[in-house]
Design a protein around this motif. Structure first.
Motif, PDB file in Angstrom:
ATOM      1  N   ARG A   1       0.826  -1.207   0.000  1.00  0.00           N
ATOM      2  CA  ARG A   1       0.000   0.000   0.000  1.00  0.00           C
ATOM      3  C   ARG A   1       0.863   1.262   0.000  1.00  0.00           C
ATOM      4  NH1 ARG A   1      -4.752  -1.548   4.345  1.00  0.00           N
ATOM      5  NH2 ARG A   1      -5.557  -3.379   3.234  1.00  0.00           N
ATOM      6  N   LEU A   2       2.057   1.131   0.544  1.00  0.00           N
ATOM      7  CA  LEU A   2       2.958   2.282   0.584  1.00  0.00           C
ATOM      8  C   LEU A   2       3.290   2.743  -0.823  1.00  0.00           C
ATOM      9  CD1 LEU A   2       4.817   4.187   2.078  1.00  0.00           C
ATOM     10  CD2 LEU A   2       6.529   2.381   2.085  1.00  0.00           C
ATOM     11  N   LEU A   3       3.672   1.823  -1.689  1.00  0.00           N
ATOM     12  CA  LEU A   3       3.996   2.177  -3.063  1.00  0.00           C
ATOM     13  C   LEU A   3       2.770   2.729  -3.773  1.00  0.00           C
ATOM     14  CD1 LEU A   3       5.994   2.253  -5.343  1.00  0.00           C
ATOM     15  CD2 LEU A   3       5.462  -0.146  -5.846  1.00  0.00           C
ATOM     16  N   ALA A   4       1.608   2.143  -3.496  1.00  0.00           N
ATOM     17  CA  ALA A   4       0.376   2.625  -4.117  1.00  0.00           C
ATOM     18  C   ALA A   4       0.090   4.054  -3.692  1.00  0.00           C
ATOM     19  CB  ALA A   4      -0.794   1.710  -3.747  1.00  0.00           C
TER      20      ALA A   4
ATOM     21  N   ARG B   1      13.124   6.712  16.056  1.00  0.00           N
ATOM     22  CA  ARG B   1      13.670   5.659  15.211  1.00  0.00           C
ATOM     23  C   ARG B   1      13.903   6.186  13.789  1.00  0.00           C
ATOM     24  NH1 ARG B   1      10.378   1.348  16.585  1.00  0.00           N
ATOM     25  NH2 ARG B   1      10.134   2.546  18.520  1.00  0.00           N
ATOM     26  N   GLU B   2      14.594   5.404  13.002  1.00  0.00           N
ATOM     27  CA  GLU B   2      14.905   5.844  11.642  1.00  0.00           C
ATOM     28  C   GLU B   2      13.656   5.867  10.766  1.00  0.00           C
ATOM     29  OE1 GLU B   2      16.883   3.347   8.360  1.00  0.00           O
ATOM     30  OE2 GLU B   2      18.572   4.416   9.301  1.00  0.00           O
ATOM     31  N   GLN B   3      13.578   6.888   9.913  1.00  0.00           N
ATOM     32  CA  GLN B   3      12.508   6.977   8.931  1.00  0.00           C
ATOM     33  C   GLN B   3      13.130   7.036   7.538  1.00  0.00           C
ATOM     34  OE1 GLN B   3       9.413   9.904   9.882  1.00  0.00           O
ATOM     35  NE2 GLN B   3      10.366  10.208  11.898  1.00  0.00           N
ATOM     36  N   ARG B   4      12.312   6.656   6.539  1.00  0.00           N
ATOM     37  CA  ARG B   4      12.775   6.727   5.151  1.00  0.00           C
ATOM     38  C   ARG B   4      11.895   7.702   4.384  1.00  0.00           C
ATOM     39  NH1 ARG B   4      12.405   1.037   2.729  1.00  0.00           N
ATOM     40  NH2 ARG B   4      10.488   1.070   3.974  1.00  0.00           N
TER      41      ARG B   4
ATOM     42  N   PRO C   1       8.074  16.157  -4.504  1.00  0.00           N
ATOM     43  CA  PRO C   1       7.560  15.810  -3.177  1.00  0.00           C
ATOM     44  C   PRO C   1       7.858  14.357  -2.854  1.00  0.00           C
ATOM     45  CG  PRO C   1       5.907  16.959  -4.488  1.00  0.00           C
ATOM     46  CD  PRO C   1       7.018  16.603  -5.416  1.00  0.00           C
ATOM     47  N   GLY C   2       8.163  14.093  -1.599  1.00  0.00           N
ATOM     48  CA  GLY C   2       8.420  12.734  -1.160  1.00  0.00           C
ATOM     49  C   GLY C   2       7.402  12.317  -0.117  1.00  0.00           C
ATOM     50  N   ILE C   3       7.544  11.106   0.360  1.00  0.00           N
ATOM     51  CA  ILE C   3       6.654  10.604   1.394  1.00  0.00           C
ATOM     52  C   ILE C   3       7.498   9.878   2.424  1.00  0.00           C
ATOM     53  CG2 ILE C   3       6.191   8.438   0.150  1.00  0.00           C
ATOM     54  CD1 ILE C   3       3.327   8.624   1.264  1.00  0.00           C
ATOM     55  N   PHE C   4       7.188  10.099   3.685  1.00  0.00           N
ATOM     56  CA  PHE C   4       7.946   9.499   4.777  1.00  0.00           C
ATOM     57  C   PHE C   4       7.263   8.223   5.234  1.00  0.00           C
ATOM     58  CE2 PHE C   4       9.238  13.852   4.695  1.00  0.00           C
ATOM     59  CZ  PHE C   4      10.584  13.836   5.047  1.00  0.00           C
ATOM     60  N   THR C   5       8.065   7.254   5.613  1.00  0.00           N
ATOM     61  CA  THR C   5       7.529   5.986   6.100  1.00  0.00           C
ATOM     62  C   THR C   5       8.405   5.453   7.208  1.00  0.00           C
ATOM     63  OG1 THR C   5       6.892   3.733   5.502  1.00  0.00           O
ATOM     64  CG2 THR C   5       8.800   4.649   4.356  1.00  0.00           C
TER      65      THR C   5
ATOM     66  N   GLY D   1       8.555   5.419  -5.312  1.00  0.00           N
ATOM     67  CA  GLY D   1       8.654   4.397  -4.269  1.00  0.00           C
ATOM     68  C   GLY D   1      10.073   4.066  -3.885  1.00  0.00           C
ATOM     69  N   SER D   2      11.070   4.580  -4.602  1.00  0.00           N
ATOM     70  CA  SER D   2      12.469   4.330  -4.233  1.00  0.00           C
ATOM     71  C   SER D   2      12.857   5.212  -3.050  1.00  0.00           C
ATOM     72  CB  SER D   2      13.382   4.624  -5.429  1.00  0.00           C
ATOM     73  OG  SER D   2      13.271   5.984  -5.814  1.00  0.00           O
ATOM     74  N   VAL D   3      13.875   4.799  -2.340  1.00  0.00           N
ATOM     75  CA  VAL D   3      14.303   5.526  -1.137  1.00  0.00           C
ATOM     76  C   VAL D   3      15.128   6.745  -1.540  1.00  0.00           C
ATOM     77  CG1 VAL D   3      15.642   5.420   1.000  1.00  0.00           C
ATOM     78  CG2 VAL D   3      14.303   3.433   0.247  1.00  0.00           C
TER      79      VAL D   3
END
Length: 228
Positions: free
Chosen positions: A11-14, A65-68, A40-44, A74-76
């Motif tokens: 769902r994250l990639l979607a 904790r670490e976030q990406r 724009p990016g998205i944090f996860t 969808g790439s980091v």
């Protein structure tokens, strides 16, 4: 956008693809400024409860904790380090300092092991140097015992002179009484010196025993050593 629990990584990639497709262009706030014109990016992240969260900004629930940060594809894009308290920062510094100390100790230990192996390439060399060290101590011990024997001969002469004053030793000449006192002190000094040499022999043997234990490992066939 608020952090939400996706449940499944797919769902994250979607979500990222949806944001890109719908022309999402809101300003995303991060812990460091993005280059001008960056997409724009998205944090996860995965929070303390094991939930996968996403948001358009750093996620408060994952501050520890670490976030990406992901690109719209969808790439980091980058990883965001946790936000540490002053105490946590100090603990990290302490751990890093201790790790550096341990690494330095290990390096020093390896250096000393190499030097030890160069000095004692085999057991015969180590045995020979131990014997030589003990022999040197025995030499000075024998010299002290010889001196005690000489003082014993002097004491006999002094006692013969004191025989005339055995009824009242206080009437003995001052020179004779001083010789007797010096003789007694000298014997005590030599005996003390001999005792110190015996302790030195124990220290020497203990040192060589400790070295031998370490050298057995360095001499082992696994390390390419030669114990002979």
């Amino acid at each position: 956008m608020h952090a939400r629990d996706n449940g499944k990584p797919t769902r994250l990639l979607a979500a990222a693809t949806f944001l890109a497709a719908t022309g999402f262009c809101g300003a995303l706030h991060a812990q460091s400024q993005k280059p001008e014109g960056a997409s724009p990016g998205i944090f996860t992240c995965t929070d303390a409860r094991g939930r996968t969260l996403t948001a358009d900004r750093p996620i408060a629930e994952c501050s520890d904790r670490e976030q990406r940060e992901l690109n719209p594809s969808g790439s980091v894009r980058r990883k965001v380090e946790p936000t540490y308290t002053a105490r946590e920062l100090q603990e990290r510094e302490d751990r890093a300092r201790e790790a550096a100390i341990q690494a330095a100790r290990l390096t020093d230990e390896r250096r000393r092991e190499r030097a030890l192996l160069v000095r004692y390439p085999n057991a015969a060399t180590h045995d020979r140097e131990r014997a030589e060290a003990l022999a040197q101590i025995d030499t000075v011990t024998q010299a002290a015992k010889k001196r005690i024997a000489e003082l014993g001969d002097d004491r006999k002469k002094i006692d013969e002179e004191m025989e005339f004053y055995k009824q009242d030793p206080g009437k003995a000449p001052g020179a004779v009484r001083r010789r007797l006192e010096d003789n007694t002190q000298s014997v005590a000094v030599q005996n003390r010196f001999i005792g110190e040499q015996e302790e030195e022999k124990k220290r020497v043997n203990a040192r060589f025993d400790e070295e031998r234990t370490r050298l057995k490992t360095l001499w082992s066939p696994q390390n390419g050593g030669n114990p002979r």
